[in-house]
Design an enzyme around this catalytic site. Structure first.
Site, PDB file in Angstrom:
ATOM      1  N   ALA A   1      32.065   3.557   0.890  1.00 24.77           N
ATOM      2  CA  ALA A   1      32.768   4.673   1.522  1.00 24.77           C
ATOM      3  C   ALA A   1      34.285   4.464   1.479  1.00 24.77           C
ATOM      4  O   ALA A   1      35.040   5.385   1.163  1.00 24.77           O
ATOM      5  CB  ALA A   1      32.291   4.843   2.959  1.00 24.77           C
TER       6      ALA A   1
ATOM      7  N   ARG B   1      26.246   3.308  -8.900  1.00 25.35           N
ATOM      8  CA  ARG B   1      27.079   3.856  -7.830  1.00 25.35           C
ATOM      9  C   ARG B   1      28.487   4.150  -8.352  1.00 25.35           C
ATOM     10  O   ARG B   1      29.054   5.216  -8.079  1.00 25.35           O
ATOM     11  CB  ARG B   1      27.134   2.850  -6.669  1.00 25.35           C
ATOM     12  CG  ARG B   1      28.109   3.178  -5.567  1.00 25.35           C
ATOM     13  CD  ARG B   1      27.526   4.177  -4.587  1.00 25.35           C
ATOM     14  NE  ARG B   1      28.550   4.750  -3.726  1.00 25.35           N
ATOM     15  CZ  ARG B   1      28.366   5.143  -2.483  1.00 25.35           C
ATOM     16  NH1 ARG B   1      27.187   5.039  -1.930  1.00 25.35           N
ATOM     17  NH2 ARG B   1      29.338   5.680  -1.780  1.00 25.35           N
TER      18      ARG B   1
ATOM     19  N   ASN C   1      31.635 -11.622   3.483  1.00 25.72           N
ATOM     20  CA  ASN C   1      32.586 -11.048   2.545  1.00 25.72           C
ATOM     21  C   ASN C   1      33.398 -12.106   1.803  1.00 25.72           C
ATOM     22  O   ASN C   1      33.893 -11.847   0.706  1.00 25.72           O
ATOM     23  CB  ASN C   1      33.493 -10.046   3.274  1.00 25.72           C
ATOM     24  CG  ASN C   1      32.743  -8.742   3.527  1.00 25.72           C
ATOM     25  OD1 ASN C   1      31.647  -8.541   2.999  1.00 25.72           O
ATOM     26  ND2 ASN C   1      33.328  -7.863   4.321  1.00 25.72           N
TER      27      ASN C   1
ATOM     28  N   ASN D   1      37.330  -6.134   5.021  1.00 24.60           N
ATOM     29  CA  ASN D   1      37.549  -6.857   6.276  1.00 24.60           C
ATOM     30  C   ASN D   1      36.722  -8.134   6.358  1.00 24.60           C
ATOM     31  O   ASN D   1      35.680  -8.234   5.728  1.00 24.60           O
ATOM     32  CB  ASN D   1      37.198  -5.941   7.459  1.00 24.60           C
ATOM     33  CG  ASN D   1      38.344  -5.017   7.771  1.00 24.60           C
ATOM     34  OD1 ASN D   1      39.493  -5.436   7.758  1.00 24.60           O
ATOM     35  ND2 ASN D   1      38.050  -3.740   8.024  1.00 24.60           N
TER      36      ASN D   1
ATOM     37  N   ASP E   1      46.783   0.719  11.459  1.00 25.71           N
ATOM     38  CA  ASP E   1      46.964   0.640  12.919  1.00 25.71           C
ATOM     39  C   ASP E   1      48.324   1.215  13.318  1.00 25.71           C
ATOM     40  O   ASP E   1      48.452   1.894  14.350  1.00 25.71           O
ATOM     41  CB  ASP E   1      46.854  -0.814  13.383  1.00 25.71           C
ATOM     42  CG  ASP E   1      45.573  -1.464  12.876  1.00 25.71           C
ATOM     43  OD1 ASP E   1      45.572  -1.890  11.698  1.00 25.71           O
ATOM     44  OD2 ASP E   1      44.585  -1.515  13.619  1.00 25.71           O
TER      45      ASP E   1
ATOM     46  N   ARG F   1      47.905   4.845  13.312  1.00 27.62           N
ATOM     47  CA  ARG F   1      47.189   5.303  14.513  1.00 27.62           C
ATOM     48  C   ARG F   1      48.104   5.299  15.735  1.00 27.62           C
ATOM     49  O   ARG F   1      48.068   6.211  16.554  1.00 27.62           O
ATOM     50  CB  ARG F   1      45.982   4.397  14.769  1.00 27.62           C
ATOM     51  CG  ARG F   1      44.834   4.629  13.810  1.00 27.62           C
ATOM     52  CD  ARG F   1      43.784   3.534  13.932  1.00 27.62           C
ATOM     53  NE  ARG F   1      42.592   3.849  13.124  1.00 27.62           N
ATOM     54  CZ  ARG F   1      41.754   2.942  12.658  1.00 27.62           C
ATOM     55  NH1 ARG F   1      41.959   1.654  12.904  1.00 27.62           N
ATOM     56  NH2 ARG F   1      40.700   3.306  11.946  1.00 27.62           N
TER      57      ARG F   1
ATOM     58  N   HIS G   1      44.783  -7.381  11.767  1.00 30.35           N
ATOM     59  CA  HIS G   1      44.164  -6.048  11.756  1.00 30.35           C
ATOM     60  C   HIS G   1      42.842  -6.216  12.493  1.00 30.35           C
ATOM     61  O   HIS G   1      41.806  -6.506  11.890  1.00 30.35           O
ATOM     62  CB  HIS G   1      43.958  -5.573  10.314  1.00 30.35           C
ATOM     63  CG  HIS G   1      43.157  -4.304  10.192  1.00 30.35           C
ATOM     64  ND1 HIS G   1      43.492  -3.142  10.844  1.00 30.35           N
ATOM     65  CD2 HIS G   1      42.029  -4.012   9.486  1.00 30.35           C
ATOM     66  CE1 HIS G   1      42.618  -2.189  10.541  1.00 30.35           C
ATOM     67  NE2 HIS G   1      41.717  -2.690   9.731  1.00 30.35           N
TER      68      HIS G   1
END
Lengths: 315, 315, 315, 315
Positions: free
Chosen positions: B16, B43, B98, B123, B151, B154, B178
């Site tokens: 996504a 994909r 990850n 992340n 951030d 935001r 973050h």
């Protein structure tokens, strides 16, 4: 003093298509206000937040989750509610499910503002556009389906890849149903006035097979769905393009869906034909000259749609 | 004649976040070529098709699914591979999963072109940026994390909503991790040179509660994830913004993540500080003046990250 | 590490056309660096200042007055030096004056970078493009004249006004000399595949007179010059469009001027034909099908230009 | 059905400033309709033609030369009529000449539509804005002068050059008269919250001299005029920016000129202060905190303007 020229778009139904459309519209800077409405209020709030958090990277815009009543001062209401096409499912299979959703939504949504445009995106888009027209009794110019705007883009993209020329220089349309009976207009397709196949020879690329290209355009959605489970990015840009032509009063020619009223002897159905789109909506339909087999294919498309419309409980 | 100034971006990992980033980059017209790479080749193909089908609505661009080797002439490789944050999960929970993905990908991906930039988005982004730096041995300026660019956006957005002024007029940064230990810099936050709270009073809006705003910035991702299951649109625009500053050699100040080498007595960690971003990457870090409690919070953020880094098996 | 993909444009000659072109290029965000060079250094400085003072309203860009040597790392050098067309004067009257300017400038300007493009705008543009090609011995693809890109735009604009449809939907070209012998290609002109005159009837507007439209396209520059003394805004946008197609490697079809080498039996001259423009310059020329009288008119245009070329002292 | 949300701008007076403004507005895609009005009808026609001939390179727009009555449905009327500043002349020298022009034009121009904005650009802009306010009796929010929006841009640009950081990251304003008594607000100027001079030291560039920078901002117009005879490109972009903030209802903070009504103890004059600009015009004025010498300089600026206003024959 009233400020009546604020530009506002409402997106009803913020699944993958609705939210990608909202993203494309937001990035474009086209409007000052964008409201998202969904039967799942939480989902609408989540999408509005995810979009709004990026607002400092783009032109200022107010984005929020709202209610149906927040659509009443929108210039355009984009209808993306309902179920999506599943892998293996045709657009027409969706019809009864999404017709029910449409009736529910319209009851709460209406009326639009006087010159508001209802832009249908949910599938089967031609059927739902026709149903929306009958249910709302809005003037036909104000009820538009995204139709084959995306299919025309796919047609141009494939030709541009093949011919190694930018898509904006490809002049080509897909008309009829946004679905299996759609009709790519090869007789009109040209690049700088050269028929596409002639252009290929000249460009020194292998001669293309029209049947193969037509098949790939028609099956593009299936191909994408098979690979990623859904299609939403390209349709988002197609819908943004239609909104731009409406709000900027552009008189652009786009293959949007809308009521056909006698063109090619067809009536009582919505399907896509090249149309002039401006602030009044789908202002005029162009009855472009078609090859005999294209006109025949268009009639087939119309009949397919009419037979489905006949099964709906319309006023 | 070689044409070496074609602009190309590669996106590795098209879930996504990767695909929304590709969409935002594609719409921006910033590059002529965009390649998508994913461990799930189907994909990547599906995303490339869904994006490319919209190409006729935007500036010409070549979009395709590729292999790791197709990243080697990219100006920027955007790393979005790996698992996403789940509802209730912190960004740090993701680390071992990850980190393993990162090692695998880098083995196949490297080397980049000489002035190529590796832009980490997955992340926990600060940890993975540090790991990528150590694993690739690239110059620190060329390994950038998207960090708190989102951030900061935001933070500005919430202040702009509160103060009824456009986000670009809000000057405010979030630094540090973050994640949960991030530090909104209230001491520097201003609107037209007025401290934000003073501006509120003047604007006639209720006085804002800094703790409340800070909390909403910090928890924004959780709030979105609770409502729609993931966040991807705003981060897509944040990443696009970073790419723009790199490719257009803008010398913009962005709170990207990168190696901290002595600033505020911190080192051996990647985290976000206001930095000058241009074609060479994260060209300079600004050691802006901090209030005592902000500096303390930054040290806390650094220690949190360092304790996680210590658990990784780094060369 | 060298940063070789910074995009840079140089404008040589910053009279009204050169500075309007610089303005359009600057606003477009296409490049990171823009250098202005003029025999009148003060003028170049004044223009650079006037442009740069607006830089905070657009995407970051470095703008400055420079020397010829500052053109050597430019991707595109736009040649706008020389005298302008005066009221009543034809473009060809200017030839000897501007040929002398061209020789002077090229001596100081050359060499360009390896893949640099020389984009001629000064009039008579076809003659000067040919002269530049001979004087520089650059590959023909890299020496481009703005040619009839503007005339094609005027043609589309007039048709769009007449037919009440947006210019991007008008597919029409003007070829040949950028001047009195230019050839509007009515045989290829179409709107959504409908011949223009047929479209008019359908759209319910009075039938247009092709001779009248052709005359207005051909005399457009005279009409503007009679009213405001010069033309520069539209050409600025036309040149920006060509630069965009080059730098973004777009494979766009534009009626730029360049060496004709056998097409329609013509050679030894530069004139405009629909051409594919990408990062290598004028990559291919399209020999589109012409009506007999159009081909005849094109030959007339070529002969007119050749007779002037014959009077130049070329190597 | 009336279509009342078409966006329209009128430019009254199409000399160099008016036509460059029209060019910048046209390129921005902000409006669907642009009308040019000039006492010299031929000039307006020439400019409209030169602009419109480039329309196929940009988003669709209707551009034409019109009469005063064509301004009555415009959302914004941009007033650029009158004489320009000559080399050596101050903006205030122009006052009586341009006041006479203003009276003439307003008699023919008024009334605007209900929420129409009158945007004054001609110099001396503060005087003419005040005169327009008194002559039209429009609400103060609807009569805006371009004021020091351009000077603030010049201030940021010079600082950005000096500090090697992009202009959008420079937060700095010039207030007061758009002219010799203008006041650059050094006390508020910052880059990422760092005072500009501190930033310089950190960035490793020589410490800047505020007096020198202030002088260059103040004398920028003279410097440009000395070199090219006039200034028009940067002001065109500044005016476009103001229009964007109005039409997109952005709540941007811009140093536009307008009626001062008690701020800092000043009244009975128009001058520039940071103001919130949205669809209602200059919605609010920010009384930002000033250093004592800045406030003193602002009072000096106000007195200078008031003494000129006293010489006008106002109702």
């Amino acid at each position: 003093m009233t400020v009546d020229d604020k530009r506002k778009i409402a997106v009803v139904g913020v699944g993958a298509v609705g939210s990608a459309t909202a993203y494309a519209v937001m990035i474009s800077g086209l409007v000052s206000e964008l409201v998202l409405v969904d039967i799942n209020r939480e989902r609408a709030e989540g999408e509005a937040m995810d979009l709004a958090h990026g607002a400092s990277f783009i032109k200022p815009i107010r984005i929020y989750a709202g209610e149906y009543k927040d659509c009443r001062d929108a210039d355009i209401v984009i209808f993306c509610a309902g179920a999506n096409q599943k892998p293996g499912e045709t657009r027409l299979d969706l019809v009864q499910r999404n017709f029910a959703v449409l009736k529910d939504v319209l009851e709460n949504l209406m009326p639009l503002k006087d010159d508001g445009i209802l832009l249908m995106v949910s599938n089967p888009v031609d059927i739902l556009t026709y149903a929306a027209l009958r249910l709302t009794r809005l003037p036909p110019a104000q009820v538009i389906g995204s139709g084959t705007v995306l299919d025309s883009s796919r047609f141009r993209y494939l030709l541009s890849q093949y011919c190694q020329v930018e898509p904006r220089n490809i002049h080509a349309y897909v008309v009829g149903e946004h679905g299996d009976t759609e009709v790519p207009l090869w007789s009109l397709a040209n690049i700088a006035g050269m028929p596409v196949q002639e252009f290929c020879c000249w460009r020194g690329v292998p001669c293309l097979d029209p049947e193969e290209i037509s098949r790939r355009v028609r099956e593009a959605a299936y191909e994408v769905i098979a690979r990623k489970g859904a299609t939403y990015y390209a349709i988002g840009l197609a819908v943004k393009r239609i909104c731009e032509s409406i709000l900027r009063d552009e008189n652009s020619i786009l293959t949007v869906s809308g009521l056909v009223d006698g063109e090619y002897g067809i009536s009582g159905v919505c399907l896509s034909l090249p149309s002039i789109v401006n602030r009044t909506g789908r202002a005029r339909v162009l009855a472009v000259p078609l090859a005999a087999r294209e006109e025949e294919a268009l009639h087939h498309s119309a009949r397919t749609l009419q037979s489905i419309i006949a099964q709906l409980d319309l006023p």
